[in-house]
Scaffold this active site. Structure first.
Site, PDB file in Angstrom:
ATOM      1  N   HIS A   1       0.880  -1.181   0.000  1.00  0.00           N
ATOM      2  CA  HIS A   1       0.000   0.000   0.000  1.00  0.00           C
ATOM      3  C   HIS A   1       0.911   1.221   0.000  1.00  0.00           C
ATOM      4  O   HIS A   1       1.265   1.753   1.046  1.00  0.00           O
ATOM      5  CB  HIS A   1      -0.906  -0.017   1.234  1.00  0.00           C
ATOM      6  CG  HIS A   1      -1.917   1.089   1.242  1.00  0.00           C
ATOM      7  ND1 HIS A   1      -3.125   1.002   0.590  1.00  0.00           N
ATOM      8  CD2 HIS A   1      -1.899   2.325   1.798  1.00  0.00           C
ATOM      9  CE1 HIS A   1      -3.803   2.125   0.755  1.00  0.00           C
ATOM     10  NE2 HIS A   1      -3.079   2.950   1.495  1.00  0.00           N
TER      11      HIS A   1
ATOM     12  N   ASP B   1      -0.737  -9.538   0.637  1.00  0.00           N
ATOM     13  CA  ASP B   1       0.088  -8.741  -0.277  1.00  0.00           C
ATOM     14  C   ASP B   1      -0.813  -8.165  -1.361  1.00  0.00           C
ATOM     15  O   ASP B   1      -0.808  -8.615  -2.498  1.00  0.00           O
ATOM     16  CB  ASP B   1       1.199  -9.609  -0.881  1.00  0.00           C
ATOM     17  CG  ASP B   1       2.091  -8.785  -1.805  1.00  0.00           C
ATOM     18  OD1 ASP B   1       2.059  -7.548  -1.699  1.00  0.00           O
ATOM     19  OD2 ASP B   1       2.799  -9.395  -2.632  1.00  0.00           O
TER      20      ASP B   1
HETATM   21  O1  9MR Z   1      -3.931   5.339   2.088  1.00  0.00           O
HETATM   22  C1  9MR Z   1      -4.304   5.507   3.439  1.00  0.00           C
HETATM   23  C2  9MR Z   1      -3.198   4.978   4.345  1.00  0.00           C
HETATM   24  O2  9MR Z   1      -2.026   5.713   4.153  1.00  0.00           O
HETATM   25  C3  9MR Z   1      -3.655   4.973   5.789  1.00  0.00           C
HETATM   26  O3  9MR Z   1      -2.724   4.274   6.603  1.00  0.00           O
HETATM   27  C4  9MR Z   1      -5.014   4.316   5.934  1.00  0.00           C
HETATM   28  C5  9MR Z   1      -5.570   4.405   7.345  1.00  0.00           C
HETATM   29  O4  9MR Z   1      -5.703   5.710   7.764  1.00  0.00           O
HETATM   30  O5  9MR Z   1      -5.948   4.897   5.060  1.00  0.00           O
HETATM   31  C6  9MR Z   1      -5.599   4.792   3.705  1.00  0.00           C
HETATM   32  O6  9MR Z   1      -6.588   5.354   2.947  1.00  0.00           O
HETATM   33  C7  9MR Z   1      -7.767   4.615   2.800  1.00  0.00           C
HETATM   34  C8  9MR Z   1      -8.876   5.167   3.678  1.00  0.00           C
HETATM   35  O7  9MR Z   1      -8.576   5.101   5.040  1.00  0.00           O
HETATM   36  C9  9MR Z   1     -10.183   4.442   3.424  1.00  0.00           C
HETATM   37  N1  9MR Z   1     -10.519   4.480   2.011  1.00  0.00           N
HETATM   38  C10 9MR Z   1      -9.472   3.946   1.148  1.00  0.00           C
HETATM   39  C11 9MR Z   1      -8.191   4.699   1.328  1.00  0.00           C
HETATM   40  C12 9MR Z   1      -7.120   4.235   0.366  1.00  0.00           C
HETATM   41  O8  9MR Z   1      -7.000   2.859   0.350  1.00  0.00           O
END
Ligand code: 9MR
Ligand code: 9MR
Length: 587
Positions: A512, A558
């Site tokens: 991610h 993954d």
């Molecule tokens: O991309 C975001 C990541 O960096 C954070 O750790 C995570 C939790 O806060 O959130 C991710 O973003 C997601 C969001 O929380 C929910 N919708 C999907 C976003 C992207 O996957």
């Protein structure tokens, strides 16, 4: 066409399987010739005989049985542990049970490339800078997020900087898979790396990471860390000494490259935690960089900034970051990472400790007010492995570093005794779990060891604590334990993943990480530690495929969508770098 390609790439990435199909679990990066060497075989009983052959000569160099078996207390899976420490000759080998086989590398300085990559990762995370081919190869990219036009969010407004005021706050590192910059996590990451540096100055002096600053006479690790420190310095309001909690877009960006990002960026609310983490970091940086002629001015300034931030925290001792409450009051609403922490006793202890050490090094004996705070908080915190939210042990680490470097100038033999006890108590309790551990490891033997970011906070972090125990005692059992933590991260674990991108025979392909995905390069940026197995699975509803297991040590996916198990982050890489570089320095 472009979109189709992106979809195909994302599809390919999300096909990555849940587990390494090979039941032979080893440290996929390799073993040091004279270190302990073990492998773990999934579902193999006592009876089996194992054989190790030299790849070049084809000769059998070792055969034997498991030294023991162990049953997972939660999944019930049985594992055989084999010990081939007897092989001390460098080489590449094959370990086989007759059916499956797995290569094993034994080599001097076997973590050397990984050590460099774990630091190069920070260069790749730099914000507001062109990342050039010379240092980044195929992962070069144009600059984005200049952050020279950043708005003061209404939550952060002050008389001299009303809401909407534009400030400049460029540079630094992106926090993680997202593109925001957070003070709490920055202070933690910078400081942990400075801890590794101060305990291993000779090693870092000669470590060439190949970054733009490599040709100056400052160790590369300090050059890299300075990139983030300079950004942090801009996050203090010079008027009152308060420090903004974060610099962020209102919502997380999509999976696009930095130069395509168009959302406005804000500095948000001053908090006690941000002020104290900032104060600690500036105080520590002041004494470390102050040893270099070109950083004399910086050292003075950072020292002042540290005290100013600490004063702000004393005057505002309980301003916590509560994003929901903030969003009920102000626009735009902010929905990015919180790094919220409702207990700042440990931050007070840590900041006071760093300031005391730095002032004493500067021969300023007027540290009573900091001393009083440290004494008051010292028994009001939980020691153990440090995390972004519990920094008590960073105070311990800095004190040990200061004792090594300045000795009696730091005085206080009683405090030193107390500190030693904290480290050894923790380390010995963890060591006691190894003989029955499924993965021959001091960590991961309780379900509580698995959570968001546990690869760093349970495993790399534990290895670092072991290295401090080793320094305090000279007893090799602690160094061996640190290596076992590294073995876990590098493949000897329940999923069989080497959890660092670009390393080992089976590693994450779809972290991610916006930079890894939006760049259209198939391979993810290398040298990054992913979060790891997390039965909390807080991303379940967002992730494109279901988790394959809910076991504490197998809840890893993954998949690009899995931010709760497969994100990367600067604090996690800081612990990876600290562990791996320090081991390299010792071996
Ligand atoms: O991309 C975001 C990541 O960096 C954070 O750790 C995570 C939790 O806060 O959130 C991710 O973003 C997601 C969001 O929380 C929910 N919708 C999907 C976003 C992207 O996957
Ligand atoms: O590392 C953080 C972890 O301890 C928390 O449980 C989690 C949820 O609050 O957030 C993690 O930090 C994320 C941050 O909020 C935003 N950038 C990505 C970080 C790593 O996932």
């Amino acid at each position: 066409m472009k979109n189709l390609l992106t979809l195909l790439l994302m599809g390919a990435a999300s096909l990555a399987s849940a587990q390494n199909p090979n039941p032979i679990r080893v440290n996929q990066v390799g073993y040091y010739p004279h270190a302990e060497k073990t492998a773990v075989i999934e579902s193999d009983g006592w009876a089996k005989k194992y054989v190790i052959k030299d790849v070049v000569t084809g000769k059998k160099v070792w055969k034997g049985k498991a030294v023991r078996t162990a049953t997972s207390p939660w999944s019930g899976k049985e594992r055989a542990i084999i010990d081939f420490s007897d092989i001390t000759k460098q080489g590449t080998y094959i370990l086989t049970n007759g059916k499956d086989s797995e290569p094993i590398v034994i080599k001097e300085h076997v973590f050397s490339d990984l050590a460099k990559a774990s630091l190069k990762a920070f260069y790749l995370q730099r914000s507001g800078e062109v990342i050039s081919r010379e240092y980044a190869g195929q992962w070069s990219r144009p600059s984005g997020h200049p952050d020279t036009l950043v708005y003061v969010h209404p939550s952060a407004a002050s008389a001299s900087r009303p809401a909407g005021t534009v400030i400049s706050s460029p540079g630094g590192w992106y926090d993680a898979g997202d593109y925001n910059k957070y003070i709490v996590n920055s202070g933690y990451s910078v400081s942990l790396m400075l801890c590794a540096y101060e305990m291993n100055e000779k090693y870092f002096k000669n470590l060439d990471v190949n970054i733009p600053e490599s040709r100056n006479n400052i160790p590369d690790i300090l050059d890299e860390i300075m990139v983030n420190i300079k950004w942090m310095q801009t996050m203090q309001d010079p008027e009152d000494g308060g420090v903004y909690h974060k610099l962020t877009t209102p919502n997380f960006e999509g999976f696009i490259m930095p130069k395509e990002c168009k959302q406005p960026r804000y500095v948000v609310q001053k908090t006690t935690a941000a002020a104290l983490d900032f104060a600690a970091t500036m105080a520590k940086a002041s004494r470390i960089y102050g040893e270099f002629a070109q950083y004399k001015d910086f050292a003075e300034e950072a020292r002042k900034q540290a005290r100013l931030a600490f004063d702000w925290a004393l005057a505002h001792p309980a301003v916590y970051y509560r994003q929901n409450e903030m969003n009920a009051k102000y626009e735009p609403k902010v929905n990015t990472g919180a790094y919220d922490d409702m207990n700042v006793n440990d931050e007070f202890l840590w900041a006071a400790t760093e300031i005391i050490i730095t002032e004493l090094v500067n021969r300023n004996m007027g540290v009573e007010q900091y001393y009083n705070v440290a004494m008051e908080k010292m028994n009001d915190v939980r020691y153990g492995l440090p995390t972004w939210g519990n920094v008590a042990s960073l105070a311990i680490y800095s004190f040990i570093g200061a004792m090594e470097k300045y000795g009696s100038q730091m005085g206080e033999p009683q405090v030193y005794g107390f500190i030693k006890e904290q480290v050894l108590q923790y380390a010995d309790a963890a060591l006691a779990t190894i003989p029955t551990s499924c993965y021959n490891n001091p960590g991961g033997n309780s379900p509580r060891d698995f959570f968001w970011g546990c690869n760093s906070e349970s495993f790399a972090g534990q290895g670092i604590m072991m290295l401090y125990a080793y320094r305090l005692t000279g007893n090799k059992k602690y160094l061996t334990a640190a290596l076992e933590n590294a073995d876990y991260l590098l493949g000897r674990n329940a999923t069989g993943y080497c959890y660092v991108t670009g390393f080992g025979t089976f590693s994450p392909k779809a972290p991610h990480h916006r930079l890894s995905h939006a760049d259209k390069v198939i391979e993810p940026l290398p040298g990054f530690l992913v979060g790891g197995s997390n039965p909390g699975q807080q991303d379940k509803k967002d992730v494109q495929e279901p988790y394959k297991s809910s076991q504490p040590d197998e809840s890893y996916l993954d998949n690009m969508g899995s931010y709760a198990s497969n994100e990367i982050a600067i604090n996690w890489n800081a612990s990876l770098a600290a562990l791996i570089c320090w081991i390299e320095a010792e071996e």
